[in-house]
Scaffold this motif. Structure first.
Motif, PDB file in Angstrom:
ATOM      1  N   ARG A  98      19.375   3.499  53.322  1.00  0.00           N
ATOM      2  CA  ARG A  98      20.224   3.764  54.488  1.00  0.00           C
ATOM      3  C   ARG A  98      20.832   5.166  54.432  1.00  0.00           C
ATOM      4  O   ARG A  98      21.055   5.794  55.469  1.00  0.00           O
ATOM      5  CB  ARG A  98      21.329   2.706  54.594  1.00  0.00           C
ATOM      6  CG  ARG A  98      22.126   2.786  55.891  1.00  0.00           C
ATOM      7  CD  ARG A  98      23.041   1.595  56.041  1.00  0.00           C
ATOM      8  NE  ARG A  98      22.288   0.364  56.122  1.00  0.00           N
ATOM      9  CZ  ARG A  98      21.663  -0.083  57.207  1.00  0.00           C
ATOM     10  NH1 ARG A  98      21.703   0.640  58.314  1.00  0.00           N
ATOM     11  NH2 ARG A  98      21.020  -1.229  57.197  1.00  0.00           N
ATOM     12  N   VAL A 176      11.848   6.207  69.804  1.00  0.00           N
ATOM     13  CA  VAL A 176      12.843   6.456  68.751  1.00  0.00           C
ATOM     14  C   VAL A 176      13.435   7.834  68.981  1.00  0.00           C
ATOM     15  O   VAL A 176      12.710   8.846  69.003  1.00  0.00           O
ATOM     16  CB  VAL A 176      12.212   6.364  67.345  1.00  0.00           C
ATOM     17  CG1 VAL A 176      13.244   6.736  66.277  1.00  0.00           C
ATOM     18  CG2 VAL A 176      11.659   4.965  67.091  1.00  0.00           C
ATOM     19  N   LYS A 189      23.560   3.734  71.796  1.00  0.00           N
ATOM     20  CA  LYS A 189      23.357   2.277  71.828  1.00  0.00           C
ATOM     21  C   LYS A 189      24.443   1.608  72.680  1.00  0.00           C
ATOM     22  O   LYS A 189      24.154   0.749  73.527  1.00  0.00           O
ATOM     23  CB  LYS A 189      23.406   1.720  70.407  1.00  0.00           C
ATOM     24  CG  LYS A 189      23.430   0.194  70.369  1.00  0.00           C
ATOM     25  CD  LYS A 189      23.860  -0.325  69.010  1.00  0.00           C
ATOM     26  CE  LYS A 189      24.102  -1.827  69.079  1.00  0.00           C
ATOM     27  NZ  LYS A 189      24.600  -2.366  67.805  1.00  0.00           N
ATOM     28  N   ASN A 218      18.807  -0.313  70.650  1.00  0.00           N
ATOM     29  CA  ASN A 218      19.575  -0.579  69.435  1.00  0.00           C
ATOM     30  C   ASN A 218      19.669   0.720  68.644  1.00  0.00           C
ATOM     31  O   ASN A 218      19.160   1.760  69.067  1.00  0.00           O
ATOM     32  CB  ASN A 218      18.930  -1.685  68.604  1.00  0.00           C
ATOM     33  CG  ASN A 218      19.956  -2.499  67.826  1.00  0.00           C
ATOM     34  OD1 ASN A 218      20.981  -1.974  67.404  1.00  0.00           O
ATOM     35  ND2 ASN A 218      19.673  -3.778  67.630  1.00  0.00           N
ATOM     36  N   THR A 220      20.102   2.343  64.307  1.00  0.00           N
ATOM     37  CA  THR A 220      20.290   2.205  62.862  1.00  0.00           C
ATOM     38  C   THR A 220      20.287   3.598  62.259  1.00  0.00           C
ATOM     39  O   THR A 220      19.488   4.460  62.656  1.00  0.00           O
ATOM     40  CB  THR A 220      19.189   1.335  62.221  1.00  0.00           C
ATOM     41  OG1 THR A 220      19.489   1.159  60.822  1.00  0.00           O
ATOM     42  CG2 THR A 220      17.815   1.936  62.367  1.00  0.00           C
ATOM     43  N   TYR A 225      16.854   3.412  69.082  1.00  0.00           N
ATOM     44  CA  TYR A 225      15.477   3.038  69.426  1.00  0.00           C
ATOM     45  C   TYR A 225      15.464   2.097  70.623  1.00  0.00           C
ATOM     46  O   TYR A 225      16.415   1.348  70.876  1.00  0.00           O
ATOM     47  CB  TYR A 225      14.743   2.450  68.227  1.00  0.00           C
ATOM     48  CG  TYR A 225      15.401   1.263  67.542  1.00  0.00           C
ATOM     49  CD1 TYR A 225      14.984  -0.040  67.816  1.00  0.00           C
ATOM     50  CD2 TYR A 225      16.405   1.444  66.594  1.00  0.00           C
ATOM     51  CE1 TYR A 225      15.560  -1.115  67.169  1.00  0.00           C
ATOM     52  CE2 TYR A 225      16.968   0.379  65.941  1.00  0.00           C
ATOM     53  CZ  TYR A 225      16.548  -0.916  66.240  1.00  0.00           C
ATOM     54  OH  TYR A 225      17.133  -1.984  65.595  1.00  0.00           O
ATOM     55  N   ARG A 253      11.533  -4.926  66.771  1.00  0.00           N
ATOM     56  CA  ARG A 253      11.494  -5.163  65.314  1.00  0.00           C
ATOM     57  C   ARG A 253      10.664  -4.098  64.613  1.00  0.00           C
ATOM     58  O   ARG A 253      11.024  -3.623  63.531  1.00  0.00           O
ATOM     59  CB  ARG A 253      10.918  -6.551  65.026  1.00  0.00           C
ATOM     60  CG  ARG A 253      11.857  -7.705  65.325  1.00  0.00           C
ATOM     61  CD  ARG A 253      11.211  -9.036  65.000  1.00  0.00           C
ATOM     62  NE  ARG A 253      10.826  -9.122  63.603  1.00  0.00           N
ATOM     63  CZ  ARG A 253      10.119 -10.148  63.101  1.00  0.00           C
ATOM     64  NH1 ARG A 253       9.721 -11.139  63.896  1.00  0.00           N
ATOM     65  NH2 ARG A 253       9.819 -10.166  61.808  1.00  0.00           N
ATOM     66  N   TYR A 256      12.567  -0.773  64.269  1.00  0.00           N
ATOM     67  CA  TYR A 256      13.538  -0.849  63.169  1.00  0.00           C
ATOM     68  C   TYR A 256      12.824  -0.778  61.820  1.00  0.00           C
ATOM     69  O   TYR A 256      13.254  -0.044  60.909  1.00  0.00           O
ATOM     70  CB  TYR A 256      14.345  -2.147  63.270  1.00  0.00           C
ATOM     71  CG  TYR A 256      15.243  -2.368  62.074  1.00  0.00           C
ATOM     72  CD1 TYR A 256      16.502  -1.779  62.007  1.00  0.00           C
ATOM     73  CD2 TYR A 256      14.819  -3.146  60.991  1.00  0.00           C
ATOM     74  CE1 TYR A 256      17.324  -1.957  60.898  1.00  0.00           C
ATOM     75  CE2 TYR A 256      15.630  -3.316  59.880  1.00  0.00           C
ATOM     76  CZ  TYR A 256      16.873  -2.728  59.848  1.00  0.00           C
ATOM     77  OH  TYR A 256      17.675  -2.894  58.742  1.00  0.00           O
ATOM     78  N   ASN A 257      11.750  -1.541  61.657  1.00  0.00           N
ATOM     79  CA  ASN A 257      11.020  -1.548  60.388  1.00  0.00           C
ATOM     80  C   ASN A 257      10.502  -0.157  60.024  1.00  0.00           C
ATOM     81  O   ASN A 257      10.539   0.244  58.861  1.00  0.00           O
ATOM     82  CB  ASN A 257       9.845  -2.527  60.464  1.00  0.00           C
ATOM     83  CG  ASN A 257      10.289  -3.978  60.511  1.00  0.00           C
ATOM     84  OD1 ASN A 257      11.456  -4.286  60.246  1.00  0.00           O
ATOM     85  ND2 ASN A 257       9.372  -4.872  60.876  1.00  0.00           N
ATOM     86  N   TRP A 260      13.413   2.069  58.918  1.00  0.00           N
ATOM     87  CA  TRP A 260      13.854   1.656  57.577  1.00  0.00           C
ATOM     88  C   TRP A 260      12.824   2.053  56.511  1.00  0.00           C
ATOM     89  O   TRP A 260      13.201   2.466  55.413  1.00  0.00           O
ATOM     90  CB  TRP A 260      14.097   0.153  57.550  1.00  0.00           C
ATOM     91  CG  TRP A 260      14.677  -0.294  56.238  1.00  0.00           C
ATOM     92  CD1 TRP A 260      14.026  -0.882  55.199  1.00  0.00           C
ATOM     93  CD2 TRP A 260      16.039  -0.161  55.821  1.00  0.00           C
ATOM     94  NE1 TRP A 260      14.883  -1.125  54.165  1.00  0.00           N
ATOM     95  CE2 TRP A 260      16.124  -0.693  54.522  1.00  0.00           C
ATOM     96  CE3 TRP A 260      17.188   0.359  56.428  1.00  0.00           C
ATOM     97  CZ2 TRP A 260      17.332  -0.723  53.806  1.00  0.00           C
ATOM     98  CZ3 TRP A 260      18.383   0.327  55.711  1.00  0.00           C
ATOM     99  CH2 TRP A 260      18.446  -0.209  54.423  1.00  0.00           C
TER     100      TRP A 260
END
Length: 275
Positions: A98, A176, A189, A218, A220, A225, A253, A256-257, A260
């Motif tokens: 992170r 993104v 967001k 969303n 992160t 994204y 999903r 996000y993946n 990350w």
């Protein structure tokens, strides 16, 4: 046979002058005991006296430091036993992925459609969707519709990357957006303006133009994204449009993946450098 008083011949007999051997033996034993006790006692006194002399000599030796005892030698103090030493080794914690998707100073890996969306298919659980086309732009407003563009620009969007996946008559575009800080990404967001422009190409025609589609937003780290998914035949997405709804959720999903994974790869590289 007893030789006590009134021996075998009776009192006053011809052997009445015979010594009382038992009495004599008792008396002799008593004298011997006294002599032994005196000897032992004297020895004890002698031992105490010797101990006193030794103690006095030791005390005198300690006081005089050997100056008054010509044959005495001052012994050096016994050195302390060596103590084990332990080096304090601080093992740094493993890098946190992170941190690498949040801090632009650490998030320095190449950022292109090929690095962010490298797989030929988007795979979520057992569902797989082929990648059709990708795009990237430094003008974040160019890949949006409506209010999203101004929100991205206002919060300092640096780059917008998109990829489209399609299967079984439905398609999704994943977008993104990259910012200089986590705060900026989360402001986008919270604005909740998910009007990402769908990306056609690679065999996928225009979709989600002038018809209802499913959208998602969303954030992160320092990334926001988005997804936009719909039917390729131009029909509106409804609650019954299970395939379109599913590919839209899977696109979120997957975005996000992939973000990350970017952090994980950079953290792993930093860990190898530390070892």
């Amino acid at each position: 046979m007893s030789f006590g008083h009134g021996g075998p011949f009776g009192p006053g007999g011809p052997d009445s002058s015979t010594p009382d051997w038992e009495a004599l033996a008792d008396e002799s034993e008593s004298r011997d005991k006294r002599r032994r006790w005196l000897f032992i006692g004297g020895g004890a006194l002698a031992t105490v006296a010797v101990a006193g002399i030794v103690a006095t000599a030791v005390i005198t030796s300690n006081k005089d430091n050997g100056n008054n005892l010509p044959h005495a030698q001052q012994l050096p103090d016994e050195p302390d036993a060596p103590k084990p030493s332990f080096s304090e080794v601080s093992v740094p914690p493993p890098p946190n992925p992170r941190d690498y998707i949040t801090d632009p100073k650490k998030d320095t890996a190449a950022l292109t459609p090929d690095t962010l969306f490298p797989e030929k298919s988007m795979v979520i659980d057992k569902r797989s969707y082929p990648r059709m086309t990708t795009a990237a732009t430094d003008d974040c407003t160019a890949g949006t519709h409506g209010a999203l563009g101004s929100v991205l620009k206002h919060n300092g969007c640096k780059k917008l990357l998109r990829a489209t996946y399609s299967k079984d008559g439905v398609a999704v575009t994943v977008g993104v957006a990259v910012f200089d800080s986590k705060d900026a990404a989360f402001k986008v967001k919270d604005a909740n303006k998910p009007s990402l422009a769908p990306l056609a190409g690679g065999g996928v025609g225009a979709f989600c133009e002038g018809t209802a589609c499913t959208m998602y937003t969303n954030a992160t780290g320092r990334y926001a994204y988005f997804t936009i998914a719909g039917n390729l035949d131009g029909s509106a997405v409804t609650k019954a449009s299970t395939k379109a709804l599913q590919i839209g959720r899977d696109g979120g999903r997957y975005a996000y993946n992939r973000i990350w994974q970017r952090g994980t790869d950079q953290a792993a590289k930093a860990a190898r450098a530390q070892s």
